[in-house]
Design a protein around this motif. Structure first.
Motif, PDB file in Angstrom:
ATOM      1  N   ILE A   2     -33.515 -23.688-127.333  1.00  0.00           N
ATOM      2  CA  ILE A   2     -34.275 -22.857-126.389  1.00  0.00           C
ATOM      3  C   ILE A   2     -34.212 -23.448-124.993  1.00  0.00           C
ATOM      4  CG2 ILE A   2     -36.652 -22.168-125.811  1.00  0.00           C
ATOM      5  CD1 ILE A   2     -37.144 -21.813-128.810  1.00  0.00           C
ATOM      6  N   GLN A   3     -34.149 -24.767-124.910  1.00  0.00           N
ATOM      7  CA  GLN A   3     -34.105 -25.410-123.598  1.00  0.00           C
ATOM      8  C   GLN A   3     -32.760 -25.210-122.895  1.00  0.00           C
ATOM      9  OE1 GLN A   3     -35.125 -29.450-124.385  1.00  0.00           O
ATOM     10  NE2 GLN A   3     -37.312 -28.992-124.815  1.00  0.00           N
ATOM     11  N   LYS A   4     -31.696 -24.822-123.652  1.00  0.00           N
ATOM     12  CA  LYS A   4     -30.378 -24.582-123.038  1.00  0.00           C
ATOM     13  C   LYS A   4     -30.329 -23.185-122.441  1.00  0.00           C
ATOM     14  CE  LYS A   4     -27.961 -27.514-126.398  1.00  0.00           C
ATOM     15  NZ  LYS A   4     -26.897 -27.545-127.461  1.00  0.00           N
ATOM     16  N   PRO A   5     -29.537 -22.977-121.371  1.00  0.00           N
ATOM     17  CA  PRO A   5     -29.411 -21.623-120.808  1.00  0.00           C
ATOM     18  C   PRO A   5     -28.505 -20.768-121.703  1.00  0.00           C
ATOM     19  CG  PRO A   5     -28.025 -23.139-119.600  1.00  0.00           C
ATOM     20  CD  PRO A   5     -28.800 -23.975-120.580  1.00  0.00           C
ATOM     21  N   VAL A   6     -28.629 -19.460-121.571  1.00  0.00           N
ATOM     22  CA  VAL A   6     -27.753 -18.550-122.334  1.00  0.00           C
ATOM     23  C   VAL A   6     -26.302 -18.742-121.888  1.00  0.00           C
ATOM     24  CG1 VAL A   6     -27.251 -16.148-122.851  1.00  0.00           C
ATOM     25  CG2 VAL A   6     -29.623 -16.899-122.634  1.00  0.00           C
ATOM     26  N   VAL A   7     -26.069 -18.833-120.582  1.00  0.00           N
ATOM     27  CA  VAL A   7     -24.739 -19.123-120.006  1.00  0.00           C
ATOM     28  C   VAL A   7     -24.927 -20.308-119.082  1.00  0.00           C
ATOM     29  CG1 VAL A   7     -22.814 -18.228-118.668  1.00  0.00           C
ATOM     30  CG2 VAL A   7     -24.068 -16.703-120.169  1.00  0.00           C
ATOM     31  N   ASN A   8     -23.994 -21.238-119.124  1.00  0.00           N
ATOM     32  CA  ASN A   8     -24.162 -22.459-118.359  1.00  0.00           C
ATOM     33  C   ASN A   8     -24.170 -22.202-116.860  1.00  0.00           C
ATOM     34  OD1 ASN A   8     -24.353 -24.058-120.623  1.00  0.00           O
ATOM     35  ND2 ASN A   8     -22.152 -24.455-120.739  1.00  0.00           N
ATOM     36  N   THR A   9     -23.443 -21.227-116.401  1.00  0.00           N
ATOM     37  CA  THR A   9     -23.389 -20.886-114.984  1.00  0.00           C
ATOM     38  C   THR A   9     -24.213 -19.631-114.748  1.00  0.00           C
ATOM     39  OG1 THR A   9     -21.197 -21.822-114.720  1.00  0.00           O
ATOM     40  CG2 THR A   9     -21.884 -20.248-113.050  1.00  0.00           C
ATOM     41  N   SER A  10     -24.832 -19.610-113.587  1.00  0.00           N
ATOM     42  CA  SER A  10     -25.614 -18.428-113.242  1.00  0.00           C
ATOM     43  C   SER A  10     -24.656 -17.278-112.968  1.00  0.00           C
ATOM     44  CB  SER A  10     -26.493 -18.703-112.023  1.00  0.00           C
ATOM     45  OG  SER A  10     -27.129 -17.526-111.621  1.00  0.00           O
ATOM     46  N   VAL A  11     -24.643 -16.301-113.849  1.00  0.00           N
ATOM     47  CA  VAL A  11     -23.706 -15.176-113.728  1.00  0.00           C
ATOM     48  C   VAL A  11     -23.990 -14.387-112.471  1.00  0.00           C
ATOM     49  CG1 VAL A  11     -22.911 -13.071-114.857  1.00  0.00           C
ATOM     50  CG2 VAL A  11     -23.446 -15.087-116.224  1.00  0.00           C
ATOM     51  N   GLU A  12     -25.207 -14.199-112.116  1.00  0.00           N
ATOM     52  CA  GLU A  12     -25.573 -13.388-110.959  1.00  0.00           C
ATOM     53  C   GLU A  12     -25.123 -14.065-109.677  1.00  0.00           C
ATOM     54  OE1 GLU A  12     -29.455 -10.818-109.431  1.00  0.00           O
ATOM     55  OE2 GLU A  12     -29.721 -12.490-110.829  1.00  0.00           O
ATOM     56  N   LYS A  13     -25.326 -15.358-109.565  1.00  0.00           N
ATOM     57  CA  LYS A  13     -24.895 -16.070-108.353  1.00  0.00           C
ATOM     58  C   LYS A  13     -23.359 -16.088-108.243  1.00  0.00           C
ATOM     59  CE  LYS A  13     -28.883 -19.108-107.844  1.00  0.00           C
ATOM     60  NZ  LYS A  13     -29.343 -20.529-107.786  1.00  0.00           N
ATOM     61  N   LEU A  14     -22.707 -16.255-109.397  1.00  0.00           N
ATOM     62  CA  LEU A  14     -21.242 -16.242-109.366  1.00  0.00           C
ATOM     63  C   LEU A  14     -20.745 -14.875-108.916  1.00  0.00           C
ATOM     64  CD1 LEU A  14     -18.556 -17.662-109.928  1.00  0.00           C
ATOM     65  CD2 LEU A  14     -18.777 -16.978-112.333  1.00  0.00           C
ATOM     66  N   ALA A  15     -21.385 -13.787-109.322  1.00  0.00           N
ATOM     67  CA  ALA A  15     -20.968 -12.440-108.893  1.00  0.00           C
ATOM     68  C   ALA A  15     -21.166 -12.287-107.396  1.00  0.00           C
ATOM     69  CB  ALA A  15     -21.775 -11.395-109.660  1.00  0.00           C
ATOM     70  N   GLN A  16     -22.268 -12.799-106.850  1.00  0.00           N
ATOM     71  CA  GLN A  16     -22.507 -12.715-105.403  1.00  0.00           C
ATOM     72  C   GLN A  16     -21.442 -13.508-104.642  1.00  0.00           C
ATOM     73  OE1 GLN A  16     -26.499 -14.084-104.832  1.00  0.00           O
ATOM     74  NE2 GLN A  16     -27.447 -12.228-105.714  1.00  0.00           N
ATOM     75  N   GLU A  17     -21.098 -14.668-105.188  1.00  0.00           N
ATOM     76  CA  GLU A  17     -20.091 -15.492-104.502  1.00  0.00           C
ATOM     77  C   GLU A  17     -18.713 -14.807-104.519  1.00  0.00           C
ATOM     78  OE1 GLU A  17     -18.571 -20.160-104.473  1.00  0.00           O
ATOM     79  OE2 GLU A  17     -20.067 -19.470-105.944  1.00  0.00           O
ATOM     80  N   LEU A  18     -18.356 -14.197-105.648  1.00  0.00           N
ATOM     81  CA  LEU A  18     -17.070 -13.489-105.731  1.00  0.00           C
ATOM     82  C   LEU A  18     -17.040 -12.297-104.775  1.00  0.00           C
ATOM     83  CD1 LEU A  18     -16.435 -13.521-109.588  1.00  0.00           C
ATOM     84  CD2 LEU A  18     -15.285 -14.905-107.855  1.00  0.00           C
ATOM     85  N   GLU A  19     -18.153 -11.624-104.638  1.00  0.00           N
ATOM     86  CA  GLU A  19     -18.204 -10.479-103.717  1.00  0.00           C
ATOM     87  C   GLU A  19     -17.997 -10.942-102.293  1.00  0.00           C
ATOM     88  OE1 GLU A  19     -21.818  -7.740-102.639  1.00  0.00           O
ATOM     89  OE2 GLU A  19     -20.993  -7.104-104.561  1.00  0.00           O
ATOM     90  N   GLY A  20     -18.535 -12.117-101.948  1.00  0.00           N
ATOM     91  CA  GLY A  20     -18.317 -12.652-100.603  1.00  0.00           C
ATOM     92  C   GLY A  20     -16.880 -13.061-100.386  1.00  0.00           C
ATOM     93  N   LEU A  21     -16.252 -13.633-101.399  1.00  0.00           N
ATOM     94  CA  LEU A  21     -14.853 -14.045-101.256  1.00  0.00           C
ATOM     95  C   LEU A  21     -13.937 -12.844-101.114  1.00  0.00           C
ATOM     96  CD1 LEU A  21     -14.635 -16.959-103.870  1.00  0.00           C
ATOM     97  CD2 LEU A  21     -14.526 -17.152-101.391  1.00  0.00           C
ATOM     98  N   SER A  22     -14.274 -11.728-101.769  1.00  0.00           N
ATOM     99  CA  SER A  22     -13.394 -10.553-101.723  1.00  0.00           C
ATOM    100  C   SER A  22     -13.280 -10.005-100.309  1.00  0.00           C
ATOM    101  CB  SER A  22     -13.947  -9.462-102.666  1.00  0.00           C
ATOM    102  OG  SER A  22     -15.202  -8.994-102.197  1.00  0.00           O
TER     103      SER A  22
END
Length: 835
Positions: free
Chosen positions: A627-647
């Motif tokens: 339970i103490q571990k995250p569902v995904v190790n990286t924040s998916v939402e932040k990674l999507a925002q970063e990819l949108e900026g790179l595009s």
């Protein structure tokens, strides 16, 4: 479920309480408070109203004066009680030796000499002063003013004023004591007849009064019969009251444990269902995350990708965090708790409460037959009371007693009337003499006021000497009154002193010390006509002092007069056989307490299933790790925002579109799969936390409740029987309290009102209070204050004559402007005065 651990302390306390209280229920046997206090029965007085109220002089401001007068009389009369002299006086009055009387009255003889000197000297001095005044040789005026005149005049006026104030105080107190004695004399004379009438009725109508008392035995009987109607419900209520704290606490523990069981099972089922959903979500989420990761790594590694290093690092960490395939399975525990809870704990506890609360009604129904038999026993009358009247002794002294008191009462009435008439004359004479002293005081005060007024007016050259002359004349009038009134004052003072002083020292002092009783008890001191034993026709001589002390303590009259030793009042008041019958019937009271089913079979099975389920053996720590571990190790939402900026910063439009597409894909992944997994994870965390905190204690609590319920169900019947026995004894004690009230009332009525000799001691005490406290004390205080005023007339005469000289006009004055002009009343000197 977070409150479940708090259940352990009450359960342990309950178990300890059961272990201590149930086996030692005998400790509760001493508590009879549940039946309430015994009501006070209102018996109708059987004795006639012949009781003498004790007379006591109320404390007042004159008490210190009374004490002072007594001490003065103790100094005047230092001789002890003259037993031999009084003996001769009572038996052979003609043989009284005058020398012995004089020796005994030596102190009074000294006072008589002083009064005789006053009676002779003061009138002679007054006559001489009158002759001297007629020849204008006494009480004149100051012929010449001198320097010390103001000081002399002021000193004389101060002493005259002080003497006048002393006369005024003595006169006021004399007025008060004279009135006080006058007020006491009337009620005191009436109290004599009242006392004799009370003593006459002391031996009358005793059989009728005893019969009236015996009939009032119905009062405690009726009260006991009334309380027997509710004894069953009362005992049932007591059993219910003493058991309810334990039973209610146990039922509350059962209900709390049932609720904790329900909550725990719900959390366990929620944990299992959530774990299954998380594993299924993880199976669909894993391939999607890996696909996005591979595509992003390929795009971000292209040489044309500008500023993609940081995003590349994030993309490398894009993988699943928590692995719910690693958590342990709870299917075995759920299998053991299948169908639990089967029982409805809330309904079960409510039903048991209703059954327990019906215990008082059940007890009343079971005791109805025994109560009927008890009423038959109560309705009987003890044998001793039936013979109380018949066995009471009669005596011949009763008629003699009544005749003697009647003769005394008849002969005392005219004497008491004469006493009241003479007291009125004495009061008038006392008021007249006090008024004489008041006249002297008024003359002195008027003379001082007018004289001072005349002195203050001398600073006016045109003033008149009439005021000063009038002041001097008033002072001389006061001197004349003093000489004139001194003779009747000293005569009244000595006569009242001689009578009142002898009453105090000869009668009151010996009465209070008991010497008077000892004198009366000594054989031969009293003549045969005053012998109490002979007057009553008694075979044995009785001691007046002993009889007084016994009467004071409340002894019965037949015991004090030693008329009949065979009559035993306590024997007739013995109801031990009556009490034994009641106790025997009370032993038959029984209450069959139905065994309370604190746990139904279904509820017991539920708790036993929980006890053996192994709920505490689940590895909750494994759940907590995942339970103490995250569902995904990286924040998916932040990674999507970063990819949108790179595009938007890429030079290649194709690369920008691909990055934009991957960003949108990540957002969809976050919304459709990551967020549901996070929600399930929070739900799982809630269940795991609740179970992890409660499971270690829940099985211990379950074992405690099961043990306590089993123990309590076995002990309740025995405890109820012990309470029944205790309440039966308490009820018997309570009902005997009503009969004890009756017996105590009979004992008090017989020994203190019907056949008591306390009126005798009360009559003697009241006689002493009337004679000594209410008559002798004010009488002596009156002559003491009047003597005080009489002797202070001498300094009043001296100071008045001396002071009057300074109020008359001065023939010659000194001419001076010195500061002496301002002395005393600030009267300025003048150079000449024409007469």
């Amino acid at each position: 479920m977070v409150r479940a651990p708090g259940l352990l302390a009450p359960l342990l306390g309950l178990g300890l309480g059961l272990a201590l209280s149930l086996p030692g229920a005998g400790a509760a046997a001493a508590d009879c408070g549940a039946l309430g206090r015994v009501e006070r029965l209102a018996f109708t007085p059987a004795a006639r109203a012949r009781w003498l109220a004790p007379r006591v002089r109320a404390p007042g401001p004159l008490d210190s004066l009374y004490s002072t007068v007594r001490r003065f009389l103790s100094v005047v009369q230092l001789n002890p009680f003259p037993a031999e002299l009084v003996k001769v006086l009572l038996n052979k009055p003609s043989s009284v030796n005058v020398d012995e009387v004089v020796r005994y009255e030596a102190g009074y003889m000294v006072c008589a000499v002083i009064a005789s000197l006053y009676l002779v000297v003061v009138p002679i001095v007054g006559l001489c002063f009158c002759c001297c005044r007629c020849r204008r040789r006494c009480g004149g005026r100051v012929k010449m003013e001198h320097k010390a005149m103001a000081c002399e005049r002021g000193t004389l006026m101060a002493f005259l004023l002080l003497t006048t104030l002393v006369l005024l105080i003595g006169m006021v107190i004399a007025f008060v004591t004279n009135q006080r004695m006058h007020e006491h004399m009337g009620p005191s004379a009436e109290a004599v007849s009242e006392t004799l009438l009370s003593l006459r009725g002391l031996v009358s109508d005793v059989p009728l009064e005893l019969q009236a008392m015996a009939q009032q035995f119905s009062l405690p009987q009726e009260q006991v019969l009334e309380e027997l109607d509710g004894v069953g419900r009362s005992i049932g209520n007591t059993i219910h009251t003493q058991l309810k704290s334990t039973v209610y606490e146990m039922l509350a523990s059962v209900l709390s444990l049932g609720q904790a069981l329900q909550v725990s099972v719900d959390h366990l089922r929620a944990l299992n269902a959530t774990s299954v959903e998380l594993r299924e979500g993880q199976r669909t989420l894993g391939p999607a995350v890996r696909g996005h990761r591979e595509r992003l790594l390929a795009l971000l590694r292209e040489p044309s990708c500008q500023g993609c290093a940081e995003a590349l690092n994030r993309a490398r960490a894009l993988e699943l965090g928590a692995d719910f395939s690693q958590v342990p399975s709870v299917d075995d525990v759920l299998h053991r708790l299948k169908g639990v809870p089967e029982a409805n704990f809330s309904s079960m506890v409510q039903e048991e409460n209703s059954t327990f609360n019906a215990l008082p009604l059940l007890a009343a129904l079971q005791m109805a037959d025994v109560v009927t038999e008890l009423k038959k026993v109560v309705a009987q009358q003890p044998a001793g009371l039936r013979t109380l009247v018949e066995a009471f002794p009669g005596w011949e002294a009763a008629s003699r007693w009544s005749r003697a008191l009647e003769e005394v009462e008849q002969s005392s009435r005219p004497y008491l009337k004469r006493v009241q008439r003479y007291e009125k004359y004495r009061w008038i004479v006392g008021c007249v003499l006090c008024s004489m002293v008041l006249l002297v005081v008024v003359c002195n005060l008027l003379g001082l006021n007018l004289g001072i007024w005349g002195l203050s007016a001398r600073e006016d050259p045109s003033h008149s000497e009439a005021k000063g002359e009038a002041g001097a004349r008033f002072l001389m009038v006061g001197v004349g009154f003093s000489f004139l009134f001194s003779v009747p004052l000293i005569l009244l003072v000595f006569v009242t002193f001689l009578v009142g002083g002898n009453v105090q020292t000869l009668v009151c002092r010996s009465w209070e010390s008991g010497e008077l009783y000892e004198f009366a008890d000594t054989p031969g001191n009293l003549p045969s006509s005053m012998n109490l034993s002979q007057l009553l026709g008694l075979k044995k001589n009785i001691s007046i002092l002993l009889a007084y002390q016994q009467c004071k303590q409340g002894a019965a009259l037949w015991k004090v007069l030693q008329l009949n030793d065979s009559y035993d009042l306590e024997k007739h008041l013995d109801i031990s056989q009556y009490t034994a019958k009641l106790q025997q019937e009370l032993q038959k009271l029984k209450v069959e307490v139905k065994t309370l089913e604190l746990l139904s079979p279904a509820a017991r099975q539920d708790l036993q299933a929980l006890q053996s389920s192994g709920l505490k053996n689940i590895h909750y720590s494994s759940f907590l790790v995942e339970i103490q571990k995250p569902v995904v190790n990286t924040s998916v939402e932040k990674l999507a925002q970063e990819l949108e900026g790179l595009s938007q910063t890429q030079g290649s439009s194709l690369l920008g579109q691909q990055l934009q597409k991957e960003a949108q894909g990540l957002r969809n992944l976050h919304q459709e799969k990551v967020l549901p997994q996070q929600s399930l994870l929070a739900k799982l965390n809630l269940s795991v936390q609740a179970l992890a905190s409660s499971a270690p204690h829940l099985q211990l609590e379950t074992s405690g409740v099961l043990d306590n319920v089993t123990h309590l169900e076995g002990e309740l019947p025995a405890w109820a029987i012990r309470i029944l026995r205790n309440e039966s004894e308490c009820f018997l004690t309570r009902e005997m309290g009503y009969f004890s009230q009756y017996m105590a009332w009979v004992r008090e009525e017989v020994t203190q009102r019907i056949a008591t000799c306390q009126p005798l001691s009360g009559a003697l005490d009241n006689g002493r209070v009337i004679l000594c406290d209410m008559v002798a004390d004010p009488w002596n205080a009156f002559w003491f204050c009047l003597a005080w005023c009489t002797f202070f007339l001498i300094p009043s005469i001296v100071f008045a004559v001396k002071t009057s000289k300074y109020f008359r006009p001065i023939r010659k004055r000194l001419s001076s402007t010195s500061s002496e002009e301002t002395q005393l009343f600030h009267i300025p000197r003048v150079t000449s005065l024409k007469l």
